[in-house]
Design an enzyme around this catalytic site. Structure first.
Site, PDB file in Angstrom:
ATOM      1  N   HIS A 144       0.792  -1.118  -0.187  1.00 38.75           N
ATOM      2  CA  HIS A 144       0.044  -0.003  -0.041  1.00 38.75           C
ATOM      3  C   HIS A 144       0.862   1.308   0.167  1.00 38.75           C
ATOM      4  O   HIS A 144       1.230   1.753   0.927  1.00 38.75           O
ATOM      5  CB  HIS A 144      -0.946  -0.116   1.414  1.00 38.75           C
ATOM      6  CG  HIS A 144      -1.970   1.202   1.427  1.00 38.75           C
ATOM      7  ND1 HIS A 144      -3.209   0.985   1.138  1.00 38.75           N
ATOM      8  CD2 HIS A 144      -1.670   2.373   1.646  1.00 38.75           C
ATOM      9  CE1 HIS A 144      -3.856   2.085   1.313  1.00 38.75           C
ATOM     10  NE2 HIS A 144      -2.794   2.815   1.582  1.00 38.75           N
ATOM     11  N   HIS A 146       1.570   5.038  -0.869  1.00 37.44           N
ATOM     12  CA  HIS A 146       1.275   6.217  -1.401  1.00 37.44           C
ATOM     13  C   HIS A 146       2.524   6.747  -2.420  1.00 37.44           C
ATOM     14  O   HIS A 146       3.576   6.158  -2.120  1.00 37.44           O
ATOM     15  CB  HIS A 146       1.012   7.080   0.008  1.00 37.44           C
ATOM     16  CG  HIS A 146      -0.140   7.048   0.443  1.00 37.44           C
ATOM     17  ND1 HIS A 146      -1.163   8.066   0.476  1.00 37.44           N
ATOM     18  CD2 HIS A 146      -0.413   6.009   1.194  1.00 37.44           C
ATOM     19  CE1 HIS A 146      -2.132   7.379   1.065  1.00 37.44           C
ATOM     20  NE2 HIS A 146      -1.776   6.305   1.459  1.00 37.44           N
ATOM     21  N   CYS A 177      -3.923  11.747   3.571  1.00 38.84           N
ATOM     22  CA  CYS A 177      -4.183  11.295   5.024  1.00 38.84           C
ATOM     23  C   CYS A 177      -4.119  12.720   5.821  1.00 38.84           C
ATOM     24  O   CYS A 177      -3.074  13.499   5.527  1.00 38.84           O
ATOM     25  CB  CYS A 177      -3.273  10.295   5.559  1.00 38.84           C
ATOM     26  SG  CYS A 177      -3.475  10.213   7.386  1.00 38.84           S
TER      27      CYS A 177
END
Length: 233
Positions: A144, A146, A177
């Site tokens: 995952h 970014h 985020c």
């Protein structure tokens, strides 16, 4: 990389506690998600609870899931800040491995390892994965990444070398985020698709490429973004 039948979609719901878990189970979800951070600082900023408290709570939610979830509903765990934290700095690979082993042992079918601030170098990801795959099978892990620093695809390449075949991505690179200032969204789904094709991977189970482009255009139109923009909102 390994997807479902083209055109099919599965809905996953994030369950921060037992109340949320039961509410999600009352809907036709295909899976539930639980989450923890790899650091004290991010845990407190994101969920206002200590890391130890978060671990205790997630174990409680997983226990409830195992007792009450219908057959066939999957459980996915997320670990944030697996290489670096915006509050606590570099993260020890051994700590990520400890938490991944805990989630796997508690019953998570899949564990997503998140570079939440999107600044990891491939060397950092490699050190983290070296520790994690010793205690959790690679086929139960997902990357995952970014894309704040533009290294998400390189980090996917390293992960592929360690046996990972599942990667989170975001249409048009949307996301970010609020507790990771400046962080961009997950790596763009179209970029991942094209990159894996170029590397020779079979992604026949993935969504149609033209459909991804159409979805990205729609997302950018809704958000008033220019065509091809990759920055997170």
């Amino acid at each position: 990389v390994e997807g479902v039948t083209p055109g099919a979609a599965q809905l996953y719901a994030l369950a921060p506690n037992n109340r949320g878990l039961r509410a999600a189970l009352a809907t036709p979800v295909g899976g539930l998600c639980v989450f923890i951070a790899a650091t004290e600082g991010f845990s407190r900023a994101n969920t206002n609870i200590s890391l130890a408290g978060a671990v205790e709570r997630v174990q409680d939610v997983i226990a409830t899931f195992r007792a009450e979830a219908p057959e066939g509903v999957r459980l996915r765990g997320y670990i944030s800040c697996v290489t670096e934290c915006p509050y606590d700095g570099p993260v020890a690979p051994s700590e990520v491995a400890r938490l991944a082993e805990l989630l796997h042992g508690a019953g998570c079918d899949e564990i997503s390892l998140g570079d939440t601030i999107g600044t990891a170098y491939p060397e950092q990801v490699a050190r983290m994965l070296e520790a994690v795959v010793r205690v959790v099978p690679a086929e139960a892990l997902a990357g995952h990444y970014h894309d704040t620093a533009g290294r998400a695809l390189a980090n996917i390449d390293v992960s592929l070398d360690y046996g990972l075949r599942i990667f989170d991505a975001s249409i048009a690179g949307l996301g970010g985020c609020p507790y990771a200032p400046g962080a961009k969204g997950n790596v763009d789904t179209e970029l991942v698709y094209d990159h894996l094709i170029a590397r020779g991977y079979d992604i026949s189970g993935a969504p149609d490429r033209a459909g991804l482009a159409q979805a990205a255009r729609l997302a950018r139109k809704i958000l008033g973004r220019t065509e091809g923009a990759k920055d997170a909102i």
